[in-house]
Design an enzyme around this catalytic site. Structure first.
Site, short mmCIF file in Angstrom:
data_model
loop_
_atom_site.label_atom_id
_atom_site.label_comp_id
_atom_site.label_asym_id
_atom_site.label_seq_id
_atom_site.Cartn_x
_atom_site.Cartn_y
_atom_site.Cartn_z
CB SER A 153 -0.93 0.01 1.21
OG SER A 153 -0.18 0.11 2.40
CG ASN A 154 3.61 4.31 1.99
OD1 ASN A 154 3.75 4.96 0.95
ND2 ASN A 154 4.07 4.71 3.15
NE ARG A 213 6.57 19.44 9.59
CZ ARG A 213 7.25 18.38 9.14
NH1 ARG A 213 7.10 17.98 7.88
NH2 ARG A 213 8.07 17.74 9.94
N PRO A 214 3.10 23.46 11.68
CG PRO A 214 0.89 24.02 11.15
CD PRO A 214 2.24 23.79 10.53
CE1 TYR A 272 3.54 6.60 12.68
CE2 TYR A 272 4.34 8.68 13.55
CZ TYR A 272 4.58 7.38 13.15
OH TYR A 272 5.84 6.86 13.23
CE LYS A 303 4.43 3.31 14.50
NZ LYS A 303 4.61 1.93 14.05
NE ARG A 318 12.27 16.55 14.18
CZ ARG A 318 11.89 17.75 14.64
NH1 ARG A 318 12.72 18.47 15.40
NH2 ARG A 318 10.70 18.24 14.35
CG PHE A 345 15.70 9.50 17.91
CD1 PHE A 345 15.59 8.35 18.70
CD2 PHE A 345 15.46 10.72 18.52
CE1 PHE A 345 15.24 8.41 20.05
CE2 PHE A 345 15.13 10.80 19.88
CZ PHE A 345 15.03 9.65 20.63
CB SER A 383 7.98 6.79 16.32
OG SER A 383 8.31 8.13 16.03
C1 UD1 Z 1 8.23 13.10 11.18
C2 UD1 Z 1 6.98 12.89 11.98
C3 UD1 Z 1 7.25 11.81 12.99
C4 UD1 Z 1 7.65 10.53 12.32
C5 UD1 Z 1 8.87 10.79 11.44
C6 UD1 Z 1 9.18 9.57 10.61
C7 UD1 Z 1 5.90 15.09 11.91
C8 UD1 Z 1 5.50 16.28 12.71
N1 UD1 Z 1 6.57 14.15 12.58
O1 UD1 Z 1 9.24 13.52 12.08
O2 UD1 Z 1 6.10 11.59 13.79
O3 UD1 Z 1 7.94 9.54 13.26
O4 UD1 Z 1 8.61 11.87 10.55
O5 UD1 Z 1 10.34 9.79 9.86
O6 UD1 Z 1 5.60 15.00 10.75
N2 UD1 Z 1 11.60 20.10 7.44
C9 UD1 Z 1 11.78 21.26 6.68
N3 UD1 Z 1 11.33 21.26 5.40
C10 UD1 Z 1 10.73 20.18 4.82
C11 UD1 Z 1 10.56 19.01 5.58
C12 UD1 Z 1 11.00 19.02 6.89
O7 UD1 Z 1 12.31 22.24 7.18
O8 UD1 Z 1 10.34 20.28 3.65
C13 UD1 Z 1 12.10 20.07 8.81
C14 UD1 Z 1 11.04 19.83 9.85
O9 UD1 Z 1 10.49 21.02 10.29
C15 UD1 Z 1 11.84 19.12 10.94
C16 UD1 Z 1 12.93 18.37 10.18
O10 UD1 Z 1 12.99 18.98 8.90
O11 UD1 Z 1 12.45 20.04 11.77
C17 UD1 Z 1 12.64 16.91 10.02
O12 UD1 Z 1 11.33 16.77 9.48
P1 UD1 Z 1 10.75 15.35 9.04
O13 UD1 Z 1 11.70 14.67 8.15
O14 UD1 Z 1 9.35 15.58 8.55
O15 UD1 Z 1 10.75 14.51 10.40
P2 UD1 Z 1 10.05 14.83 11.81
O16 UD1 Z 1 9.17 15.98 11.78
O17 UD1 Z 1 11.15 14.85 12.83
#
Ligand code: UD1
Length: 339
Positions: free
Chosen positions: A35-36, A295-296, A150, A154, A232, A179, A125
């Site tokens: 599915s994904n 991002r909210p 989601y 978990k 992160r 992480f 997670s």
């Molecule tokens: C996200 C999920 C988390 C999940 C994980 C799986 C959210 C809020 N959280 O984590 O629950 O377990 O993915 O991998 O979605 N960023 C940008 N620009 C972008 C995309 C991301 O600046 O276009 C930043 C985000 O603000 C964040 C960082 O990059 O600070 C990492 O983002 P992302 O890869 O989406 O991971 P998480 O938010 O940590």
């Protein structure tokens, strides 16, 4: 060879874990409903491993299918990856997320009990920590109210596993709190295959560098972090895959009726801007990016205290952020050649 069932084994983390399992002397067997994920993953696995990996196509929520798979194979253990994982989508379709992620775990536990399979590694997670009060975050840090269905799914699954073991059953279970998984197999034969516009940072970066996305937005530069962008703990997917093998081997050595939780991270935090700069360095490509609004629901900063997994499982991340981004970029370039 000990057979290990990998639910969701055609997915990003599952497929890399299949490689690590086989290399460690286990026989991985995949169940995935695609599915994904994409069936091309099976070809990538064959290219790396030089042989086919058995794969059942179907849904882990179908009890009949799961019983058939368990009847056909004597498994020594199970790694349960299969789940929906898009945070945004989960807020739109919470029931879909709860039904899929929770029912599949319940059916799996019941099927394992019916067929006498005792060992399970569960995919959790760091999302369960929310914004922790202390950093780096350790397994004993209290979990926060989940930010999304989601994340809550978990959290609920972790509680189900704890309660199940507390009931006195003869099972051994580990939840791994990942992480941020990044990178790809160094061969470039398998990697992350996001459907549509990626939500996650690294696929968005590699697609921008490949010209598939026009511009990357950094979600906020006014956080309380060294350069204002979020922090992160980015962990190479092959390190993460290896943690599953170590977790299984550890489980086999434990007494029955065992449950524990381990963080899987590098122990190091990097900002979004550091990731961008490191990617530019390893790919020798300038990224087109702008600073946008927050991002909210984003967490400001989180990275792992890895002391427990280092000392108890003897596992430690080996790959650097540079290695991870080089492998992600290599994978993206190979994907481009394939299309
Ligand atoms: C996200 C999920 C988390 C999940 C994980 C799986 C959210 C809020 N959280 O984590 O629950 O377990 O993915 O991998 O979605 N960023 C940008 N620009 C972008 C995309 C991301 O600046 O276009 C930043 C985000 O603000 C964040 C960082 O990059 O600070 C990492 O983002 P992302 O890869 O989406 O991971 P998480 O938010 O940590």
């Amino acid at each position: 060879m000990k057979k290990i069932l990998i639910t969701g084994g055609a997915g990003y983390i599952g497929s890399h874990t299949a490689v690590s399992l086989l290399e460690a002397g286990f026989e991985p067997i995949i169940v995935d409903n695609f599915s994904n994920s994409n069936k091309s993953v099976l070809k990538g696995l064959k290219a790396i491993l030089g042989r086919d990996i058995a794969c059942y196509e179907g849904d882990c929520n179908e009890r009949g299918l799961m019983e058939l798979i368990f009847a056909e194979n004597q498994f020594s253990g199970v790694i349960h990856f299969a789940a929906f994982k898009a945070v945004g989508e989960s807020t739109q379709f919470p029931l879909k997320y709860y039904a899929n992620n929770i029912d599949s775990l319940l059916i799996l536990l019941e099927t394992m009990a019916k067929f006498g399979v005792k060992d399970l590694v569960f995919s959790s997670s760091c999302t369960v920590y929310g914004q922790p009060d202390e950093l780096p975050v350790s397994e004993s840090t209290p979990r926060k109210e989940a930010e999304s269905p989601y994340g809550n799914s978990k959290k609920i699954c972790e509680d189900i596993l704890r309660d199940y073991i507390n009931s006195g059953v003869d099972s051994r279970i580990i939840s791994l709190r990942y992480f941020n998984p990044v990178g790809a197999h160094p061969s470039g034969e398998i990697g992350e295959l996001p459907l549509g516009i990626p939500n996650n940072l690294v696929p968005f970066i590699t697609q921008s560098a490949a010209g598939i996305r026009q511009q990357l937005t950094v979600f906020g530069d006014d956080y309380n972090t060294p350069d204002g962008s979020c922090v992160r703990d980015y962990i190479h997917v092959m390190d993460l895959a290896d943690a599953h093998v170590k977790a299984l081997e550890f489980l086999f050595r434990q007494n029955l009726n065992f449950y524990d939780i381990f963080n899987v991270g590098t122990g190091k935090g990097n900002t979004v801007l550091e990731v961008i700069k490191t990617f530019e360095k390893v790919s020798k490509k300038a990224l087109n990016y702008k600073i946008g609004p927050r991002r909210p629901g984003d967490i400001e900063k989180v990275w792992a205290n890895t002391h427990k997994i280092n000392s108890e499982l003897g596992w430690m991340a080996k790959y650097s952020l540079e290695d991870s981004l080089r492998d992600s970029w290599n994978w993206q370039q190979k994907l481009g050649l394939r299309e």
